[in-house]
Design a protein around this motif. Structure first.
Motif, PDB file in Angstrom:
ATOM      1  N   LYS A   1       0.721  -1.033   0.127  1.00  0.00           N
ATOM      2  CA  LYS A   1      -0.167   0.006   0.050  1.00  0.00           C
ATOM      3  C   LYS A   1       0.840   1.214  -0.009  1.00  0.00           C
ATOM      4  N   MET A   2       0.379   2.332  -1.003  1.00  0.00           N
ATOM      5  CA  MET A   2       1.193   3.357  -0.910  1.00  0.00           C
ATOM      6  C   MET A   2       0.598   4.346   0.257  1.00  0.00           C
ATOM      7  N   ASN A   3       0.914   4.219   1.336  1.00  0.00           N
ATOM      8  CA  ASN A   3       0.619   4.978   2.603  1.00  0.00           C
ATOM      9  C   ASN A   3       1.227   6.442   2.769  1.00  0.00           C
ATOM     10  N   LEU A   4       1.235   7.118   3.753  1.00  0.00           N
ATOM     11  CA  LEU A   4       1.612   8.349   3.865  1.00  0.00           C
ATOM     12  C   LEU A   4       3.171   8.188   4.250  1.00  0.00           C
ATOM     13  N   PRO A   5       3.705   6.999   5.137  1.00  0.00           N
ATOM     14  CA  PRO A   5       4.984   7.041   5.343  1.00  0.00           C
ATOM     15  C   PRO A   5       5.724   6.597   3.906  1.00  0.00           C
ATOM     16  N   ASN A   6       5.028   5.781   3.008  1.00  0.00           N
ATOM     17  CA  ASN A   6       5.706   5.575   1.698  1.00  0.00           C
ATOM     18  C   ASN A   6       5.774   6.639   0.995  1.00  0.00           C
ATOM     19  N   ARG A   7       4.920   7.517   0.938  1.00  0.00           N
ATOM     20  CA  ARG A   7       5.047   8.667   0.080  1.00  0.00           C
ATOM     21  C   ARG A   7       6.129   9.568   0.625  1.00  0.00           C
ATOM     22  N   ILE A   8       6.279   9.944   2.016  1.00  0.00           N
ATOM     23  CA  ILE A   8       7.379  10.442   2.549  1.00  0.00           C
ATOM     24  C   ILE A   8       8.613   9.848   2.207  1.00  0.00           C
ATOM     25  N   THR A   9       8.703   8.489   1.995  1.00  0.00           N
ATOM     26  CA  THR A   9       9.987   7.957   1.594  1.00  0.00           C
ATOM     27  C   THR A   9      10.418   8.206   0.251  1.00  0.00           C
ATOM     28  N   LEU A  10       9.454   8.092  -0.599  1.00  0.00           N
ATOM     29  CA  LEU A  10       9.377   8.369  -1.984  1.00  0.00           C
ATOM     30  C   LEU A  10       9.870   9.883  -2.467  1.00  0.00           C
ATOM     31  N   THR A  11       9.294  10.877  -1.553  1.00  0.00           N
ATOM     32  CA  THR A  11       9.982  12.224  -1.363  1.00  0.00           C
ATOM     33  C   THR A  11      11.415  12.162  -1.501  1.00  0.00           C
ATOM     34  N   ARG A  12      11.998  11.490  -0.747  1.00  0.00           N
ATOM     35  CA  ARG A  12      13.542  11.517  -0.369  1.00  0.00           C
ATOM     36  C   ARG A  12      14.180  11.130  -1.598  1.00  0.00           C
ATOM     37  N   ILE A  13      13.592  10.350  -2.202  1.00  0.00           N
ATOM     38  CA  ILE A  13      14.174   9.805  -3.764  1.00  0.00           C
ATOM     39  C   ILE A  13      14.056  10.977  -4.710  1.00  0.00           C
ATOM     40  N   ILE A  14      12.661  11.415  -4.894  1.00  0.00           N
ATOM     41  CA  ILE A  14      12.520  12.738  -5.750  1.00  0.00           C
ATOM     42  C   ILE A  14      13.476  13.893  -5.543  1.00  0.00           C
ATOM     43  N   LEU A  15      13.805  13.982  -4.199  1.00  0.00           N
ATOM     44  CA  LEU A  15      14.729  15.239  -3.679  1.00  0.00           C
ATOM     45  C   LEU A  15      16.211  15.090  -4.725  1.00  0.00           C
ATOM     46  N   ILE A  16      16.651  13.827  -4.874  1.00  0.00           N
ATOM     47  CA  ILE A  16      17.952  13.468  -5.212  1.00  0.00           C
ATOM     48  C   ILE A  16      18.269  14.425  -6.567  1.00  0.00           C
TER      49      ILE A  16
ATOM     50  N   VAL B   1       5.773  -4.063   2.656  1.00  0.00           N
ATOM     51  CA  VAL B   1       6.826  -4.490   1.996  1.00  0.00           C
ATOM     52  C   VAL B   1       7.379  -3.331   0.920  1.00  0.00           C
ATOM     53  N   LEU B   2       6.490  -2.581   0.396  1.00  0.00           N
ATOM     54  CA  LEU B   2       6.891  -1.633  -0.424  1.00  0.00           C
ATOM     55  C   LEU B   2       7.684  -0.519   0.165  1.00  0.00           C
ATOM     56  N   GLY B   3       7.266  -0.092   1.441  1.00  0.00           N
ATOM     57  CA  GLY B   3       8.046   0.753   2.459  1.00  0.00           C
ATOM     58  C   GLY B   3       9.168   0.470   2.608  1.00  0.00           C
TER      59      GLY B   3
ATOM     60  N   SER C   1      15.035   1.480   2.122  1.00  0.00           N
ATOM     61  CA  SER C   1      16.210   0.847   1.857  1.00  0.00           C
ATOM     62  C   SER C   1      17.019   1.518   0.580  1.00  0.00           C
ATOM     63  N   ILE C   2      16.537   1.417  -0.399  1.00  0.00           N
ATOM     64  CA  ILE C   2      16.738   2.150  -1.802  1.00  0.00           C
ATOM     65  C   ILE C   2      17.071   3.607  -1.628  1.00  0.00           C
TER      66      ILE C   2
ATOM     67  N   ILE D   1      24.877   7.854  -1.265  1.00  0.00           N
ATOM     68  CA  ILE D   1      26.142   7.649  -2.327  1.00  0.00           C
ATOM     69  C   ILE D   1      26.036   8.867  -3.223  1.00  0.00           C
ATOM     70  N   THR D   2      24.813   9.391  -3.490  1.00  0.00           N
ATOM     71  CA  THR D   2      24.861  10.569  -4.305  1.00  0.00           C
ATOM     72  C   THR D   2      25.630  11.810  -3.857  1.00  0.00           C
ATOM     73  N   THR D   3      25.205  12.220  -2.401  1.00  0.00           N
ATOM     74  CA  THR D   3      25.907  13.063  -1.623  1.00  0.00           C
ATOM     75  C   THR D   3      27.266  12.925  -1.578  1.00  0.00           C
ATOM     76  N   LEU D   4      27.671  11.687  -1.108  1.00  0.00           N
ATOM     77  CA  LEU D   4      29.005  11.561  -1.128  1.00  0.00           C
ATOM     78  C   LEU D   4      29.905  11.685  -2.336  1.00  0.00           C
ATOM     79  N   LEU D   5      29.144  11.299  -3.373  1.00  0.00           N
ATOM     80  CA  LEU D   5      30.126  11.363  -4.826  1.00  0.00           C
ATOM     81  C   LEU D   5      30.129  12.971  -5.080  1.00  0.00           C
ATOM     82  N   LEU D   6      29.307  13.859  -4.686  1.00  0.00           N
ATOM     83  CA  LEU D   6      29.079  15.414  -5.104  1.00  0.00           C
ATOM     84  C   LEU D   6      30.368  15.842  -4.537  1.00  0.00           C
ATOM     85  N   ILE D   7      30.432  15.729  -3.001  1.00  0.00           N
ATOM     86  CA  ILE D   7      31.492  16.191  -2.229  1.00  0.00           C
ATOM     87  C   ILE D   7      32.959  15.712  -2.868  1.00  0.00           C
ATOM     88  N   VAL D   8      33.145  14.601  -3.172  1.00  0.00           N
ATOM     89  CA  VAL D   8      34.148  13.929  -3.448  1.00  0.00           C
ATOM     90  C   VAL D   8      34.659  14.369  -4.853  1.00  0.00           C
ATOM     91  N   ALA D   9      33.700  14.694  -5.881  1.00  0.00           N
ATOM     92  CA  ALA D   9      33.835  15.005  -7.008  1.00  0.00           C
ATOM     93  C   ALA D   9      34.652  16.371  -7.293  1.00  0.00           C
TER      94      ALA D   9
END
Length: 261
Positions: free
Chosen positions: A20-35, A81-83, A88-89, A96-104
Motif C-alpha cells: 500500500k502507498m500510504n503516508l510513510p511510503n509517500r514520505i520515503t518516495l519524496t526522499r528519492i525525488i529530492l535527489i 513490503v513496499l515501504g 532501503s533504496i 551515495i549521491t551526496t558522497l560522490l558530489l562532495i568527492v567530485a
C-alpha cells in the motif's frame, strides 16, 4: 541462534502488510525525488548564487524524512513490503549521491575522499547482496544497531561537508574558522568510514550461516531419505511376496506327493 532468527523473521513477516502507498511510503518516495534537485543545485553554484546552500537545505529535508517515515510507519502500524524496499533504496541513493558530489568537486582532500567513498559504497553493495542471499533462503536481514549508528554519522558528516563547501566558496568566515570546520567534517567522515567497516563485518559475522550449504540441502536430504525408505519398504514387500509364493509352492508339492502315495 537459528531458532531465534527464524522467530524474528516470522515476527517481521507478520508486521509487513502488502504494498500500500500510504503516508510513510509517500514520505520515503519524496526522499528519492529530492535527489536530482540536490544534484542540480549543488552543481549550479557557478551560475546560481546560493545553489549549494539550497542543496544543503534539501539534504536536511531528506534527513528529516528518513526519521519521519519510520516513526509514522511504526506508530500507525503501516509497515509495508513496499515501504521497506523504498526506504532501503532511498537511503543508499541519498548517501551515495551526496558522497560522490562532495568527492567530485574536491571538497574532501584526495585521496581520502575516494578511499572513503569506495569503502562506504562497497559496504552498501555487500549488505544488499547479503540481504538478497537471505531472501533466497527465506531469511529477513533487518538493520542492526551498528547500521543505525553508522547511518546517523553518515547524515551528519555529509550535511556538515555540504555546508562547509558553500561557506568555503563564499568565504563567509575567516580561513582559520573554515579550516577548523573542515577538520571537524573530515573527522566525522573518517569515523563514519570506520563505523561502516565495523557494520559490514558485523553483518557478515552475524549472518555467516547463510553461506553454509546445509540450509539449501535440507530439502534434498529429506527427499533422499524418503526415497530410501520407499525403496526399503518395496524390497520388504517383495521378499514377503516371494516367501508367500514359496510357501504356496511347497504346499502344492506336498499335496501332489500325498496324492501319488
Amino acid at each position: 541462534m537459528a531458532r531465534k532468527e527464524k522467530f524474528r523473521a516470522e515476527k517481521i513477516q507478520k508486521v509487513l502488510k502488502g504494498n500500500k502507498m500510504n503516508l510513510p511510503n509517500r514520505i520515503t518516495l519524496t526522499r528519492i525525488i529530492l535527489i536530482p534537485f540536490i544534484i542540480f543545485f549543488y552543481l549550479s553554484e557557478g551560475f546560481l548564487y546560493g545553489g549549494k546552500m539550497i542543496a544543503t537545505g534539501l539534504f536536511f529535508v531528506g534527513i528529516a524524512t528518513d526519521f519521519l517515515d519510520g516513526y509514522l510507519a511504526r506508530k500507525r502500524g503501516e509497515i509495508t513490503v513496499l515501504g521497506t524496499f523504498l526506504d532501503s533504496i532511498a537511503d543508499k541513493m541519498f548517501v551515495i549521491t551526496t558522497l560522490l558530489l562532495i568527492v567530485a568537486d574536491g571538497t574532501v582532500v584526495q585521496p581520502f575522499g575516494v578511499i572513503f567513498a569506495v569503502i562506504i559504497i562497497a559496504r552498501e553493495l555487500m549488505v544488499s547482496a547479503l540481504r538478497q542471499l537471505g531472501a533466497s533462503k527465506n531469511v529477513i536481514i533487518s538493520a542492526d544497531y551498528f547500521g543505525k549508528v553508522k547511518a546517523s554519522f553518515q547524515f551528519v558528516a555529509l550535511f556538515l561537508f555540504m555546508l562547509y563547501s558553500f561557506l568555503n566558496e563564499r568565504a563567509v568566515f575567516d580561513s582559520n574558522i573554515l579550516n577548523i570546520l573542515y577538520w571537524i567534517c573530515f573527522a566525522g567522515l573518517a569515523v563514519t568510514t570506520i563505523l561502516t567497516i565495523m557494520s559490514g563485518c558485523h553483518y557478515l559475522i552475524k549472518n555467516r550461516h547463510l553461506f553454509s550449504e546445509t540450509q539449501v540441502d535440507v530439502s534434498n536430504k529429506k527427499d533422499e531419505k524418503s526415497e530410501n525408505n520407499d525403496s526399503l519398504s518395496n524390497e520388504i514387500k517383495g521378499k514377503d511376496a516371494r516367501k508367500k509364493d514359496d510357501l504356496k509352492g511347497e504346499k502344492k508339492a506336498s499335496k501332489k506327493a500325498k496324492k501319488n502315495l
